[in-house]
Design a protein around this motif. Sequence first.
Motif, mmCIF file in Angstrom:
data_model
loop_
_atom_site.group_PDB
_atom_site.id
_atom_site.type_symbol
_atom_site.label_atom_id
_atom_site.label_comp_id
_atom_site.label_asym_id
_atom_site.label_seq_id
_atom_site.Cartn_x
_atom_site.Cartn_y
_atom_site.Cartn_z
ATOM 1 N N ILE A 249 160.227 -27.027 113.526
ATOM 2 C CA ILE A 249 160.718 -27.514 112.237
ATOM 3 C C ILE A 249 161.242 -28.941 112.378
ATOM 4 N N LEU A 281 158.818 -20.248 103.035
ATOM 5 C CA LEU A 281 159.551 -21.309 103.719
ATOM 6 C C LEU A 281 160.372 -22.146 102.740
ATOM 7 N N HIS A 282 161.666 -22.233 103.042
ATOM 8 C CA HIS A 282 162.598 -23.104 102.319
ATOM 9 C C HIS A 282 163.319 -23.945 103.370
ATOM 10 N N LEU A 283 163.167 -25.267 103.286
ATOM 11 C CA LEU A 283 163.752 -26.171 104.272
ATOM 12 C C LEU A 283 164.576 -27.243 103.570
ATOM 13 N N ARG A 352 169.263 -29.745 109.683
ATOM 14 C CA ARG A 352 168.170 -28.954 109.089
ATOM 15 C C ARG A 352 168.569 -27.491 108.933
ATOM 16 N N VAL A 354 166.809 -23.734 107.584
ATOM 17 C CA VAL A 354 165.707 -22.919 107.072
ATOM 18 C C VAL A 354 166.296 -21.621 106.534
ATOM 19 N N MET A 441 168.996 -20.604 113.094
ATOM 20 C CA MET A 441 167.578 -20.601 112.760
ATOM 21 C C MET A 441 167.040 -19.185 112.836
#
Length: 454
Positions: A249, A281-283, A352, A354, A441
Amino acid sequence: MSERRHYDTDELARLAQRVCEQAHGNEQIEVCVSTGRSTTVRAYNGDVESLRSGVSAAIGVRVVSQGRQGFASAGSLDADVVSDTLAAARRNVTFGEPDPHHGLAEPDGVAPPGLDLGDSSVLGVSDADRIAAAIDLERRCLAADPRISGVRVAAWSDGWSQSALASSTGICVQSERGTCSIGAQPLATDGDETQIGYAGDAAWRPDELDVERVVTEATALATGQLGATKPPSERMNVVLAPPVAAAFIGVVSSVLAADSVLKGRSPFADRVGEPIADERLHLVDDPTDPTTLGAANFDGEGLAARRNALISAGVLCGFLHNAYTARRSDTSSTGSAVRGTRSVPGVGTHARVVATGDIAAEDLFAAVGNGVLVRGVSGLHSGVNPTSGDFSVGAWGHRIAGGELAEPFRESTIASTLQRMLLEICGVGATAEPLAGGMSMPPLVIADVALSGV
Protein backbone atom coordinates in the motif's frame (compact mmCIF):
# COMPACT_ATOMS: atom_id res chain seq x y z
CA MET A 1 24.15 30.68 18.36
CA SER A 2 25.50 27.16 18.86
CA GLU A 3 23.72 23.89 18.23
CA ARG A 4 25.02 22.66 21.61
CA ARG A 5 22.71 24.99 23.48
CA HIS A 6 19.06 24.29 24.18
CA TYR A 7 16.41 25.91 21.99
CA ASP A 8 12.71 26.05 22.53
CA THR A 9 10.39 26.12 19.55
CA ASP A 10 9.59 29.80 20.04
CA GLU A 11 13.28 30.64 19.59
CA LEU A 12 13.45 28.51 16.45
CA ALA A 13 10.38 30.25 15.05
CA ARG A 14 11.84 33.69 15.75
CA LEU A 15 15.08 32.70 14.06
CA ALA A 16 13.21 31.51 10.97
CA GLN A 17 11.15 34.70 10.86
CA ARG A 18 14.23 36.93 11.11
CA VAL A 19 15.68 35.30 8.04
CA CYS A 20 12.40 35.63 6.14
CA GLU A 21 12.29 39.35 6.98
CA GLN A 22 15.40 39.79 4.84
CA ALA A 23 13.47 39.05 1.64
CA HIS A 24 14.02 41.55 -1.14
CA GLY A 25 11.10 43.01 -3.06
CA ASN A 26 11.18 40.31 -5.74
CA GLU A 27 11.88 37.39 -3.43
CA GLN A 28 10.02 34.80 -1.46
CA ILE A 29 11.97 33.16 1.38
CA GLU A 30 11.11 30.01 3.32
CA VAL A 31 13.17 28.86 6.29
CA CYS A 32 13.02 25.52 8.08
CA VAL A 33 15.09 25.04 11.25
CA SER A 34 15.37 22.09 13.60
CA THR A 35 17.27 20.70 16.55
CA GLY A 36 17.28 17.21 17.94
CA ARG A 37 19.00 14.58 19.99
CA SER A 38 18.97 10.81 19.74
CA THR A 39 20.35 7.77 21.55
CA THR A 40 20.65 4.14 20.48
CA VAL A 41 21.69 1.18 22.62
CA ARG A 42 22.46 -2.31 21.36
CA ALA A 43 22.79 -5.35 23.59
CA TYR A 44 24.73 -8.54 22.92
CA ASN A 45 25.30 -11.56 25.15
CA GLY A 46 23.66 -9.85 28.10
CA ASP A 47 25.84 -6.76 27.97
CA VAL A 48 26.06 -3.42 26.17
CA GLU A 49 27.43 -3.78 22.66
CA SER A 50 27.18 -0.06 21.87
CA LEU A 51 25.66 3.17 23.16
CA ARG A 52 25.57 6.10 20.77
CA SER A 53 24.15 9.54 21.43
CA GLY A 54 24.13 12.63 19.28
CA VAL A 55 22.72 16.12 18.96
CA SER A 56 21.95 17.93 15.76
CA ALA A 57 20.88 21.26 14.39
CA ALA A 58 19.99 22.19 10.83
CA ILE A 59 18.66 25.00 8.70
CA GLY A 60 17.26 24.91 5.18
CA VAL A 61 16.56 28.08 3.19
CA ARG A 62 14.53 28.22 0.00
CA VAL A 63 14.49 31.38 -2.11
CA VAL A 64 12.17 31.93 -5.07
CA SER A 65 12.65 34.85 -7.41
CA GLN A 66 11.26 35.48 -10.90
CA GLY A 67 10.30 31.85 -11.43
CA ARG A 68 13.63 30.43 -10.28
CA GLN A 69 14.26 28.53 -7.07
CA GLY A 70 17.41 28.21 -5.00
CA PHE A 71 17.98 26.10 -1.91
CA ALA A 72 20.81 25.74 0.59
CA SER A 73 21.18 24.03 3.95
CA ALA A 74 23.66 23.72 6.80
CA GLY A 75 24.16 21.72 9.97
CA SER A 76 24.45 24.62 12.38
CA LEU A 77 22.36 27.50 13.70
CA ASP A 78 25.31 29.79 14.42
CA ALA A 79 24.55 33.32 13.21
CA ASP A 80 27.31 33.39 10.58
CA VAL A 81 26.24 30.00 9.23
CA VAL A 82 22.63 31.16 8.96
CA SER A 83 23.74 34.25 7.01
CA ASP A 84 25.94 32.14 4.73
CA THR A 85 23.08 29.73 4.08
CA LEU A 86 20.75 32.52 2.99
CA ALA A 87 23.47 33.91 0.73
CA ALA A 88 24.07 30.46 -0.79
CA ALA A 89 20.37 29.98 -1.47
CA ARG A 90 20.26 33.33 -3.23
CA ARG A 91 23.26 32.37 -5.37
CA ASN A 92 21.65 29.08 -6.25
CA VAL A 93 18.61 30.90 -7.60
CA THR A 94 20.75 32.04 -10.54
CA PHE A 95 21.39 28.39 -11.48
CA GLY A 96 17.74 27.32 -11.20
CA GLU A 97 15.65 26.49 -14.23
CA PRO A 98 12.84 29.03 -14.71
CA ASP A 99 9.45 27.59 -13.94
CA PRO A 100 6.31 29.75 -13.53
CA HIS A 101 4.94 27.26 -10.98
CA HIS A 102 7.74 27.80 -8.47
CA GLY A 103 6.53 29.59 -5.38
CA LEU A 104 6.00 29.12 -1.69
CA ALA A 105 2.82 27.86 -0.06
CA GLU A 106 0.40 30.53 1.05
CA PRO A 107 -2.09 30.29 3.93
CA ASP A 108 -5.26 28.60 2.67
CA GLY A 109 -7.58 29.09 5.64
CA VAL A 110 -7.68 25.41 6.66
CA ALA A 111 -7.42 25.07 10.45
CA PRO A 112 -4.78 22.66 11.82
CA PRO A 113 -6.06 19.71 13.88
CA GLY A 114 -4.55 21.08 17.09
CA LEU A 115 -2.88 17.82 18.16
CA ASP A 116 -0.73 17.77 21.30
CA LEU A 117 2.31 15.87 20.06
CA GLY A 118 4.87 17.18 22.54
CA ASP A 119 4.84 14.33 25.09
CA SER A 120 8.17 14.67 26.87
CA SER A 121 8.28 11.14 28.33
CA VAL A 122 11.35 10.15 26.33
CA LEU A 123 13.31 13.00 27.94
CA GLY A 124 13.08 11.16 31.24
CA VAL A 125 14.69 7.97 29.95
CA SER A 126 18.16 7.46 31.39
CA ASP A 127 21.05 5.54 29.87
CA ALA A 128 20.49 2.91 32.55
CA ASP A 129 16.86 2.57 31.41
CA ARG A 130 17.92 2.22 27.77
CA ILE A 131 20.54 -0.40 28.57
CA ALA A 132 18.12 -2.37 30.71
CA ALA A 133 15.49 -2.32 27.96
CA ALA A 134 17.89 -3.58 25.28
CA ILE A 135 19.30 -6.34 27.49
CA ASP A 136 15.81 -7.41 28.56
CA LEU A 137 14.69 -7.58 24.93
CA GLU A 138 17.58 -9.88 24.08
CA ARG A 139 16.94 -12.04 27.14
CA ARG A 140 13.26 -12.45 26.36
CA CYS A 141 13.96 -13.44 22.77
CA LEU A 142 16.44 -16.09 23.90
CA ALA A 143 13.92 -17.45 26.40
CA ALA A 144 11.00 -17.50 23.99
CA ASP A 145 11.92 -20.73 22.18
CA PRO A 146 14.69 -23.33 22.65
CA ARG A 147 15.52 -23.06 18.95
CA ILE A 148 16.56 -19.42 19.34
CA SER A 149 20.34 -19.70 19.33
CA GLY A 150 21.20 -16.04 19.47
CA VAL A 151 20.01 -12.51 18.86
CA ARG A 152 21.73 -10.61 16.10
CA VAL A 153 20.22 -7.28 17.12
CA ALA A 154 18.44 -6.19 20.30
CA ALA A 155 18.19 -2.42 20.29
CA TRP A 156 16.54 0.55 21.94
CA SER A 157 16.41 4.02 20.33
CA ASP A 158 14.82 7.30 21.31
CA GLY A 159 14.92 10.88 20.17
CA TRP A 160 13.51 14.34 20.67
CA SER A 161 13.16 16.94 17.94
CA GLN A 162 12.03 20.55 17.66
CA SER A 163 11.36 22.40 14.46
CA ALA A 164 9.92 25.60 13.06
CA LEU A 165 9.08 26.83 9.58
CA ALA A 166 8.44 30.38 8.47
CA SER A 167 7.97 32.03 5.11
CA SER A 168 7.65 35.49 3.67
CA THR A 169 4.12 34.53 2.55
CA GLY A 170 2.93 34.72 6.16
CA ILE A 171 3.37 31.17 7.40
CA CYS A 172 4.98 30.50 10.80
CA VAL A 173 4.53 27.13 12.51
CA GLN A 174 6.45 25.10 15.06
CA SER A 175 6.42 21.63 16.59
CA GLU A 176 8.23 19.33 18.96
CA ARG A 177 7.95 15.62 19.53
CA GLY A 178 9.69 12.63 20.97
CA THR A 179 9.67 9.00 19.87
CA CYS A 180 11.17 5.74 21.03
CA SER A 181 11.56 2.33 19.42
CA ILE A 182 12.78 -1.21 19.94
CA GLY A 183 13.82 -3.87 17.46
CA ALA A 184 15.02 -7.46 17.62
CA GLN A 185 16.55 -9.92 15.15
CA PRO A 186 16.65 -13.38 16.73
CA LEU A 187 18.36 -16.36 15.09
CA ALA A 188 16.63 -19.77 15.03
CA THR A 189 18.75 -22.88 14.51
CA ASP A 190 17.88 -26.48 13.66
CA GLY A 191 20.90 -28.62 12.84
CA ASP A 192 22.90 -26.84 10.15
CA GLU A 193 20.05 -24.48 9.26
CA THR A 194 19.74 -20.97 10.68
CA GLN A 195 16.93 -18.51 10.00
CA ILE A 196 16.52 -14.91 11.12
CA GLY A 197 13.41 -13.05 12.16
CA TYR A 198 12.71 -9.40 12.84
CA ALA A 199 10.09 -7.31 14.58
CA GLY A 200 10.01 -3.83 16.00
CA ASP A 201 7.77 -1.22 17.51
CA ALA A 202 7.81 2.55 17.85
CA ALA A 203 5.72 4.89 19.94
CA TRP A 204 5.42 8.37 21.41
CA ARG A 205 6.03 7.07 24.95
CA PRO A 206 8.19 4.27 26.39
CA ASP A 207 5.21 2.71 28.16
CA GLU A 208 3.39 2.36 24.83
CA LEU A 209 6.01 0.01 23.35
CA ASP A 210 4.68 -3.53 23.00
CA VAL A 211 7.72 -5.60 23.96
CA GLU A 212 5.77 -8.84 24.15
CA ARG A 213 4.49 -8.47 20.60
CA VAL A 214 7.98 -7.73 19.29
CA VAL A 215 9.42 -10.82 21.00
CA THR A 216 6.58 -13.06 19.87
CA GLU A 217 6.62 -11.88 16.25
CA ALA A 218 10.39 -11.85 15.87
CA THR A 219 10.88 -15.34 17.27
CA ALA A 220 7.88 -16.75 15.37
CA LEU A 221 9.23 -15.38 12.10
CA ALA A 222 12.63 -16.94 12.74
CA THR A 223 11.43 -20.36 13.90
CA GLY A 224 8.61 -20.43 11.36
CA GLN A 225 11.07 -20.48 8.47
CA LEU A 226 13.01 -23.52 9.68
CA GLY A 227 12.63 -26.30 7.13
CA ALA A 228 11.30 -23.95 4.44
CA THR A 229 11.55 -25.22 0.86
CA LYS A 230 11.32 -23.71 -2.59
CA PRO A 231 7.70 -23.78 -3.83
CA PRO A 232 6.58 -24.89 -7.29
CA SER A 233 5.59 -22.24 -9.81
CA GLU A 234 1.84 -21.69 -10.02
CA ARG A 235 -0.88 -19.08 -9.79
CA MET A 236 -2.79 -18.96 -6.53
CA ASN A 237 -4.57 -16.84 -3.98
CA VAL A 238 -2.15 -14.93 -1.76
CA VAL A 239 -2.69 -13.55 1.72
CA LEU A 240 -0.49 -10.54 2.37
CA ALA A 241 0.33 -10.41 6.08
CA PRO A 242 -0.23 -6.92 7.54
CA PRO A 243 3.43 -5.76 7.30
CA VAL A 244 3.59 -6.90 3.67
CA ALA A 245 0.19 -5.41 2.85
CA ALA A 246 1.34 -2.12 4.39
CA ALA A 247 4.50 -2.16 2.27
CA PHE A 248 2.51 -2.69 -0.95
CA ILE A 249 0.00 0.00 0.00
CA GLY A 250 2.96 2.30 0.58
CA VAL A 251 4.11 1.72 -3.00
CA VAL A 252 0.58 2.33 -4.29
CA SER A 253 0.39 5.55 -2.27
CA SER A 254 3.69 6.75 -3.72
CA VAL A 255 2.33 6.62 -7.27
CA LEU A 256 -0.75 8.53 -6.15
CA ALA A 257 1.47 11.50 -5.28
CA ALA A 258 1.13 14.25 -7.84
CA ASP A 259 4.87 14.60 -8.42
CA SER A 260 4.96 10.97 -9.59
CA VAL A 261 1.98 11.63 -11.85
CA LEU A 262 3.54 14.77 -13.35
CA LYS A 263 6.80 12.93 -14.01
CA GLY A 264 4.99 10.14 -15.85
CA ARG A 265 5.80 7.63 -13.12
CA SER A 266 2.31 6.55 -12.18
CA PRO A 267 0.07 3.99 -13.89
CA PHE A 268 -2.97 5.80 -12.48
CA ALA A 269 -2.60 9.17 -14.21
CA ASP A 270 -5.90 10.43 -15.68
CA ARG A 271 -7.84 7.82 -13.68
CA VAL A 272 -9.44 10.08 -11.06
CA GLY A 273 -13.09 9.13 -10.59
CA GLU A 274 -12.54 5.66 -12.06
CA PRO A 275 -12.41 2.28 -10.28
CA ILE A 276 -8.79 1.24 -9.87
CA ALA A 277 -9.31 -1.34 -7.13
CA ASP A 278 -11.85 -3.77 -5.81
CA GLU A 279 -14.71 -2.03 -4.00
CA ARG A 280 -13.49 -3.55 -0.72
CA LEU A 281 -10.52 -1.18 -0.67
CA HIS A 282 -10.74 2.14 1.17
CA LEU A 283 -7.46 4.05 1.55
CA VAL A 284 -6.96 7.41 3.25
CA ASP A 285 -4.02 9.46 4.45
CA ASP A 286 -4.93 10.75 7.89
CA PRO A 287 -2.27 12.74 9.78
CA THR A 288 -5.03 14.06 12.06
CA ASP A 289 -5.06 10.69 13.87
CA PRO A 290 -2.94 11.22 17.03
CA THR A 291 -2.42 7.48 17.56
CA THR A 292 0.03 7.18 14.66
CA LEU A 293 3.59 8.46 14.48
CA GLY A 294 2.62 10.09 11.21
CA ALA A 295 0.32 12.46 13.08
CA ALA A 296 1.03 16.12 12.43
CA ASN A 297 -0.49 19.56 12.73
CA PHE A 298 1.23 20.89 9.62
CA ASP A 299 2.77 19.57 6.44
CA GLY A 300 6.28 20.26 5.17
CA GLU A 301 5.32 23.71 3.86
CA GLY A 302 3.45 24.84 6.97
CA LEU A 303 -0.09 24.21 5.72
CA ALA A 304 -2.58 22.51 8.03
CA ALA A 305 -2.47 18.72 8.01
CA ARG A 306 -5.73 17.20 6.82
CA ARG A 307 -7.40 13.90 6.04
CA ASN A 308 -7.24 12.97 2.35
CA ALA A 309 -9.20 10.12 0.81
CA LEU A 310 -7.19 8.39 -1.92
CA ILE A 311 -9.31 5.35 -2.81
CA SER A 312 -12.94 5.00 -1.73
CA ALA A 313 -14.78 1.75 -2.50
CA GLY A 314 -12.15 1.10 -5.15
CA VAL A 315 -12.57 4.47 -6.87
CA LEU A 316 -9.59 6.82 -7.19
CA CYS A 317 -10.54 10.01 -5.36
CA GLY A 318 -7.57 12.15 -6.33
CA PHE A 319 -3.86 12.72 -5.96
CA LEU A 320 -1.80 14.22 -3.16
CA HIS A 321 -0.36 17.68 -3.77
CA ASN A 322 2.09 20.17 -2.37
CA ALA A 323 2.06 23.83 -3.44
CA TYR A 324 4.17 23.28 -6.56
CA THR A 325 2.27 20.30 -7.97
CA ALA A 326 -1.02 22.01 -7.16
CA ARG A 327 -0.04 25.01 -9.29
CA ARG A 328 1.04 22.78 -12.15
CA SER A 329 -2.22 20.88 -11.93
CA ASP A 330 -4.45 23.93 -11.47
CA THR A 331 -5.74 22.74 -8.12
CA SER A 332 -5.07 23.28 -4.40
CA SER A 333 -2.50 21.72 -2.11
CA THR A 334 -3.81 18.79 -0.09
CA GLY A 335 -1.38 19.59 2.74
CA SER A 336 0.79 16.68 1.62
CA ALA A 337 4.22 18.30 1.43
CA VAL A 338 6.91 16.10 3.02
CA ARG A 339 10.47 17.14 3.67
CA GLY A 340 13.48 17.15 5.90
CA THR A 341 15.03 20.38 7.13
CA ARG A 342 17.82 19.94 4.60
CA SER A 343 15.66 19.17 1.57
CA VAL A 344 13.05 20.91 -0.53
CA PRO A 345 9.43 19.76 -0.16
CA GLY A 346 8.26 16.68 -2.00
CA VAL A 347 4.84 15.00 -1.95
CA GLY A 348 3.83 12.00 0.11
CA THR A 349 1.61 10.43 2.72
CA HIS A 350 1.87 11.01 6.44
CA ALA A 351 -0.32 8.27 7.94
CA ARG A 352 -1.87 5.71 5.60
CA VAL A 353 -5.01 3.92 6.77
CA VAL A 354 -6.77 1.00 5.08
CA ALA A 355 -10.30 0.28 6.31
CA THR A 356 -10.92 -3.17 7.74
CA GLY A 357 -13.12 -5.70 5.96
CA ASP A 358 -15.36 -8.57 6.97
CA ILE A 359 -13.09 -11.66 7.20
CA ALA A 360 -12.47 -12.56 10.84
CA ALA A 361 -8.90 -13.54 11.70
CA GLU A 362 -9.95 -17.10 12.56
CA ASP A 363 -11.68 -17.48 9.20
CA LEU A 364 -8.95 -15.99 7.02
CA PHE A 365 -7.20 -19.19 5.93
CA ALA A 366 -10.47 -21.07 5.52
CA ALA A 367 -11.67 -18.32 3.20
CA VAL A 368 -8.57 -18.83 1.06
CA GLY A 369 -8.66 -22.61 1.02
CA ASN A 370 -5.43 -23.25 -0.84
CA GLY A 371 -2.78 -20.60 -1.41
CA VAL A 372 0.06 -18.94 0.46
CA LEU A 373 0.56 -16.53 3.31
CA VAL A 374 3.30 -14.07 2.37
CA ARG A 375 4.97 -12.99 5.59
CA GLY A 376 7.86 -11.08 4.08
CA VAL A 377 9.14 -9.65 0.80
CA SER A 378 12.48 -8.37 -0.42
CA GLY A 379 13.40 -5.89 -3.12
CA LEU A 380 9.96 -4.29 -3.12
CA HIS A 381 10.95 -0.78 -4.13
CA SER A 382 13.56 -1.84 -6.67
CA GLY A 383 11.26 -4.57 -7.97
CA VAL A 384 8.36 -2.28 -8.87
CA ASN A 385 8.21 -0.34 -12.13
CA PRO A 386 6.31 2.83 -11.13
CA THR A 387 5.48 3.67 -14.72
CA SER A 388 3.96 0.37 -15.83
CA GLY A 389 3.03 -0.96 -12.39
CA ASP A 390 4.80 -4.28 -13.03
CA PHE A 391 6.45 -5.88 -10.03
CA SER A 392 8.39 -9.02 -9.19
CA VAL A 393 9.73 -9.34 -5.65
CA GLY A 394 11.24 -11.99 -3.44
CA ALA A 395 8.78 -13.60 -1.03
CA TRP A 396 8.68 -16.04 1.85
CA GLY A 397 6.01 -17.35 4.20
CA HIS A 398 3.76 -20.40 4.56
CA ARG A 399 1.55 -22.42 2.29
CA ILE A 400 -2.16 -22.62 3.07
CA ALA A 401 -3.65 -26.06 2.45
CA GLY A 402 -7.26 -27.02 3.06
CA GLY A 403 -7.84 -23.80 4.95
CA GLU A 404 -4.99 -24.45 7.38
CA LEU A 405 -1.52 -22.97 7.69
CA ALA A 406 0.97 -25.49 6.33
CA GLU A 407 4.71 -25.79 5.64
CA PRO A 408 6.97 -22.77 5.18
CA PHE A 409 8.42 -21.69 1.83
CA ARG A 410 11.26 -19.43 0.75
CA GLU A 411 13.39 -18.63 -2.31
CA SER A 412 10.40 -17.56 -4.35
CA THR A 413 9.02 -14.53 -6.13
CA ILE A 414 5.54 -13.13 -6.52
CA ALA A 415 4.76 -11.19 -9.67
CA SER A 416 1.86 -9.16 -10.98
CA THR A 417 1.05 -5.49 -11.58
CA LEU A 418 -0.14 -2.91 -9.10
CA GLN A 419 -3.23 -2.38 -11.24
CA ARG A 420 -4.15 -6.07 -11.29
CA MET A 421 -3.29 -6.57 -7.63
CA LEU A 422 -5.69 -3.82 -6.57
CA LEU A 423 -8.49 -5.13 -8.77
CA GLU A 424 -7.91 -8.71 -7.60
CA ILE A 425 -8.37 -7.95 -3.91
CA CYS A 426 -10.89 -10.57 -2.87
CA GLY A 427 -10.80 -10.19 0.88
CA VAL A 428 -9.85 -7.76 3.64
CA GLY A 429 -9.32 -8.82 7.22
CA ALA A 430 -11.76 -7.60 9.85
CA THR A 431 -8.94 -6.87 12.29
CA ALA A 432 -6.14 -4.40 11.71
CA GLU A 433 -2.96 -5.65 13.33
CA PRO A 434 -0.67 -3.09 15.01
CA LEU A 435 2.56 -2.23 13.23
CA ALA A 436 5.55 -0.14 14.24
CA GLY A 437 4.77 3.53 14.63
CA GLY A 438 1.19 3.14 15.75
CA MET A 439 0.02 2.26 12.24
CA SER A 440 -2.33 -0.69 11.89
CA MET A 441 -3.14 -2.76 8.81
CA PRO A 442 -5.52 -5.61 8.00
CA PRO A 443 -4.34 -8.58 5.95
CA LEU A 444 -5.28 -8.48 2.26
CA VAL A 445 -6.26 -11.45 0.12
CA ILE A 446 -5.22 -11.17 -3.53
CA ALA A 447 -6.54 -13.60 -6.15
CA ASP A 448 -4.55 -15.28 -8.92
CA VAL A 449 -0.99 -14.12 -8.18
CA ALA A 450 1.98 -15.81 -9.85
CA LEU A 451 4.26 -17.53 -7.30
CA SER A 452 7.53 -18.90 -8.65
CA GLY A 453 10.39 -20.79 -7.05
CA VAL A 454 13.77 -19.23 -7.86
